[in-house]
Design a protein around this motif. Sequence first.
Motif, PDB file in Angstrom:
ATOM      1  N   ASP A 143      -1.344 -27.037  -8.354  1.00  0.00           N
ATOM      2  CA  ASP A 143      -0.436 -26.529  -9.377  1.00  0.00           C
ATOM      3  C   ASP A 143      -0.057 -25.078  -9.067  1.00  0.00           C
ATOM      4  O   ASP A 143      -0.840 -24.344  -8.454  1.00  0.00           O
ATOM      5  CB  ASP A 143      -1.088 -26.613 -10.760  1.00  0.00           C
ATOM      6  CG  ASP A 143      -1.326 -28.053 -11.203  1.00  0.00           C
ATOM      7  OD1 ASP A 143      -0.671 -28.950 -10.647  1.00  0.00           O
ATOM      8  OD2 ASP A 143      -2.177 -28.261 -12.098  1.00  0.00           O
ATOM      9  N   THR A 177       7.002 -23.467  -5.354  1.00  0.00           N
ATOM     10  CA  THR A 177       6.398 -24.196  -6.475  1.00  0.00           C
ATOM     11  C   THR A 177       7.095 -25.543  -6.566  1.00  0.00           C
ATOM     12  O   THR A 177       8.340 -25.600  -6.569  1.00  0.00           O
ATOM     13  CB  THR A 177       6.571 -23.423  -7.790  1.00  0.00           C
ATOM     14  OG1 THR A 177       5.928 -22.147  -7.663  1.00  0.00           O
ATOM     15  CG2 THR A 177       5.963 -24.187  -8.953  1.00  0.00           C
ATOM     16  N   VAL A 178       6.337 -26.609  -6.596  1.00  0.00           N
ATOM     17  CA  VAL A 178       6.930 -27.950  -6.638  1.00  0.00           C
ATOM     18  C   VAL A 178       7.690 -28.115  -7.949  1.00  0.00           C
ATOM     19  O   VAL A 178       7.156 -27.854  -9.040  1.00  0.00           O
ATOM     20  CB  VAL A 178       5.848 -29.035  -6.516  1.00  0.00           C
ATOM     21  CG1 VAL A 178       6.479 -30.429  -6.567  1.00  0.00           C
ATOM     22  CG2 VAL A 178       5.075 -28.862  -5.204  1.00  0.00           C
ATOM     23  N   ARG A 186       4.098 -37.032  -8.387  1.00  0.00           N
ATOM     24  CA  ARG A 186       2.742 -36.819  -7.851  1.00  0.00           C
ATOM     25  C   ARG A 186       1.678 -37.063  -8.914  1.00  0.00           C
ATOM     26  O   ARG A 186       0.656 -37.712  -8.648  1.00  0.00           O
ATOM     27  CB  ARG A 186       2.635 -35.393  -7.308  1.00  0.00           C
ATOM     28  CG  ARG A 186       1.278 -35.024  -6.745  1.00  0.00           C
ATOM     29  CD  ARG A 186       1.301 -33.649  -6.091  1.00  0.00           C
ATOM     30  NE  ARG A 186       1.359 -32.574  -7.065  1.00  0.00           N
ATOM     31  CZ  ARG A 186       0.315 -31.830  -7.439  1.00  0.00           C
ATOM     32  NH1 ARG A 186      -0.883 -32.079  -6.930  1.00  0.00           N
ATOM     33  NH2 ARG A 186       0.453 -30.857  -8.312  1.00  0.00           N
ATOM     34  N   GLN A 187       1.922 -36.584 -10.115  1.00  0.00           N
ATOM     35  CA  GLN A 187       0.939 -36.730 -11.194  1.00  0.00           C
ATOM     36  C   GLN A 187       0.786 -38.182 -11.632  1.00  0.00           C
ATOM     37  O   GLN A 187      -0.248 -38.555 -12.214  1.00  0.00           O
ATOM     38  CB  GLN A 187       1.357 -35.864 -12.397  1.00  0.00           C
ATOM     39  CG  GLN A 187       1.475 -34.388 -12.108  1.00  0.00           C
ATOM     40  CD  GLN A 187       0.143 -33.714 -11.851  1.00  0.00           C
ATOM     41  OE1 GLN A 187      -0.919 -34.315 -12.037  1.00  0.00           O
ATOM     42  NE2 GLN A 187       0.177 -32.469 -11.405  1.00  0.00           N
ATOM     43  N   LEU A 207      -1.387 -30.093  -1.931  1.00  0.00           N
ATOM     44  CA  LEU A 207      -0.705 -29.342  -2.980  1.00  0.00           C
ATOM     45  C   LEU A 207      -1.643 -29.026  -4.139  1.00  0.00           C
ATOM     46  O   LEU A 207      -2.615 -29.738  -4.383  1.00  0.00           O
ATOM     47  CB  LEU A 207       0.489 -30.136  -3.504  1.00  0.00           C
ATOM     48  CG  LEU A 207       1.656 -30.355  -2.540  1.00  0.00           C
ATOM     49  CD1 LEU A 207       2.646 -31.347  -3.138  1.00  0.00           C
ATOM     50  CD2 LEU A 207       2.352 -29.037  -2.215  1.00  0.00           C
ATOM     51  N   THR A 265       0.740 -34.469  -0.168  1.00  0.00           N
ATOM     52  CA  THR A 265       0.276 -34.673  -1.540  1.00  0.00           C
ATOM     53  C   THR A 265      -1.084 -34.048  -1.793  1.00  0.00           C
ATOM     54  O   THR A 265      -1.282 -33.309  -2.769  1.00  0.00           O
ATOM     55  CB  THR A 265       0.214 -36.179  -1.860  1.00  0.00           C
ATOM     56  OG1 THR A 265       1.435 -36.795  -1.469  1.00  0.00           O
ATOM     57  CG2 THR A 265      -0.023 -36.407  -3.343  1.00  0.00           C
ATOM     58  N   ASP A 296       6.946 -33.050  -9.167  1.00  0.00           N
ATOM     59  CA  ASP A 296       5.520 -33.034  -9.485  1.00  0.00           C
ATOM     60  C   ASP A 296       5.147 -34.176 -10.426  1.00  0.00           C
ATOM     61  O   ASP A 296       4.018 -34.675 -10.394  1.00  0.00           O
ATOM     62  CB  ASP A 296       5.144 -31.687 -10.101  1.00  0.00           C
ATOM     63  CG  ASP A 296       3.660 -31.405  -9.963  1.00  0.00           C
ATOM     64  OD1 ASP A 296       3.122 -31.605  -8.848  1.00  0.00           O
ATOM     65  OD2 ASP A 296       3.035 -31.013 -10.961  1.00  0.00           O
ATOM     66  N   GLU A 306       9.391 -29.560 -11.228  1.00  0.00           N
ATOM     67  CA  GLU A 306       8.764 -30.420 -12.238  1.00  0.00           C
ATOM     68  C   GLU A 306       9.085 -31.886 -12.020  1.00  0.00           C
ATOM     69  O   GLU A 306       8.222 -32.761 -12.162  1.00  0.00           O
ATOM     70  CB  GLU A 306       9.228 -29.971 -13.627  1.00  0.00           C
ATOM     71  CG  GLU A 306       8.558 -30.721 -14.777  1.00  0.00           C
ATOM     72  CD  GLU A 306       8.971 -30.198 -16.140  1.00  0.00           C
ATOM     73  OE1 GLU A 306       8.836 -30.938 -17.126  1.00  0.00           O
ATOM     74  OE2 GLU A 306       9.436 -29.036 -16.204  1.00  0.00           O
TER      75      GLU A 306
END
Length: 570
Positions: free
Chosen positions: A186, A131-132, A140-141, A184, A181, A137, A134
């Motif tokens: 969630d 799991t990436v 990325r977001q 991936l 990227t 992530d 936080e």
Amino acid sequence: MADKITTASAAWLTDPTVFAVNRTPAHSNHVTFSHIPAIGEPSDLKQSLDGEWRVEMVQASDIDLEEEPFAAEDFDDSAFGRIDVPSHLQNAGYMNHKYVNIQYPWDGHENPQEPNVPETNHVALYRRTFTVAERLDAARQNGGTVSITFHGMATAIYVWVNGVFVGYGEDGYTPNEFDITEALHDGENVVAVACYEYASASWLEDQDYWRLHGLFRSVELAAQPHVHIEDMKVEADWNPETATGSLDALLAVRNAKNAATVSATLKDLSGNVVWETALAASDETGIVSGSLDVKPWSAESPALYELQVVVIGHDGAIVETATQRVGFRRFRIEDGIMKLNGKRVVFKGADRHEFDAKRGRAITRQDMIDDITFCKRHNINAIRTSHYPNQEYWYDLCDEYGIYLIDETNMETHGSWVANNIETPETAVPGSKPQWEGACVDRINSMMRRDYNHPSVLIWSLGNESFAGEVFRAMHAHAHAIDPNRPVHYEGSVHDRAFDDVTDIESRMYAHADEIEEYLKSNPKKPYISCEYMHAMGNSVGNMDEYVALERYPQYQGGFIWDFIDQAIL
């Protein structure tokens, strides 16, 4: 991923012109952060994938890379075995150990012609979930990217994330990094790797050592913010005439238009500011310091500083910070003599494999600390990274403790041009064969881009025991195009003196002292080192006084004893 290749192909395994698919261009190993860090703080933009993976051994003939079900996200791998990453398949009991010197490991069993590979070709199918984190992530977001890097593997890998093919890579001693990227999502993700025992790359990797395979260095995720310093190329010069330093750095900045400024601060390792500046962000941001009151770096006095670069957004917020330790020193060949900070240097060196009797080449940080402590206690001031680039942490230690490095490209092709002690130049790989040039130039490029900023690296090496040819001219030219200052080493030109120009240093293996003395008396143009001599495997290392006596000649600049530690597996 429209601009990327999205389907794997088995044809790449035997095509020497295909050595990387979707791989991120090689770059410096500077450290990045989402904030301004304390000196020595680990990056908050990286996430380790080391630990237990699942693995299954198959033959290459048993899998279809274009339709391979094992890469699917929902594939049931409960019947797979377990393996630690980093480690070797042999040490974990999944493959048999082999030690091979000059010949290729398939010789006497199969007879493939280059660039083909044996039909008996083991493939390790690796899988793990993750799991990436936080903190990654968030990048990325916010328009950034996430990559996965395999820091060491043998011999070729295909990589999928959540069933999406993300890349292929060879040269397992420099990073194979892929942008994941778009693959991936969630929650829990799945990475799958097909790691091949043999590929066309195997023809370039005939080193005299235990043939060990698998994911043997760390695997990690890294996040890159929407504005990202992709590469730092730092020149930290020291002028012995004025006893001052100067800094000249070139930064490659992705999406620089989305940033306002780039600030740079040079500090000593106590945190004291030596120099700072700020300038507008651009795709290629140049930083020039002028004269600096700094201490020079050498093996005896390895003074280090930290360059801290901060990218500021248009809203005034910190987007990314990049740090790089630097040492101010000047290494040049002047009047046929290698000089560090204006003074002749003599290498009291050893050739070192990364090796441990239990872990093979999957050595730990403590192993490296033990090795470098041994070097300093026994007056070893230099190491040749025989015969491949080492783990990145080793270079950090050599910078910190003070060890001179010959950084060697991952290449040895001994078995292609020597059989029964008879040389056959016409069969040499890579020789002057254009189909091998891209892969060989890529290997030295990957090493140099990664290691460029380390003051401990004094010399680049084109590889080991691979004869000569036009490919080496291309490698030598590429090395000097990237780095006009450091000299380039290659011993193999002694086998064909038409290619003397591919090395800036006269380098020989196991030459007798009187033979070396003849060279030194001939008014030579190049300095001399013994890149291997003494041969200290087992009970040996006699006649050392004869080599030490050669130091009375200014152009004799020492050598590297073979080798640092015997390779034995418990």
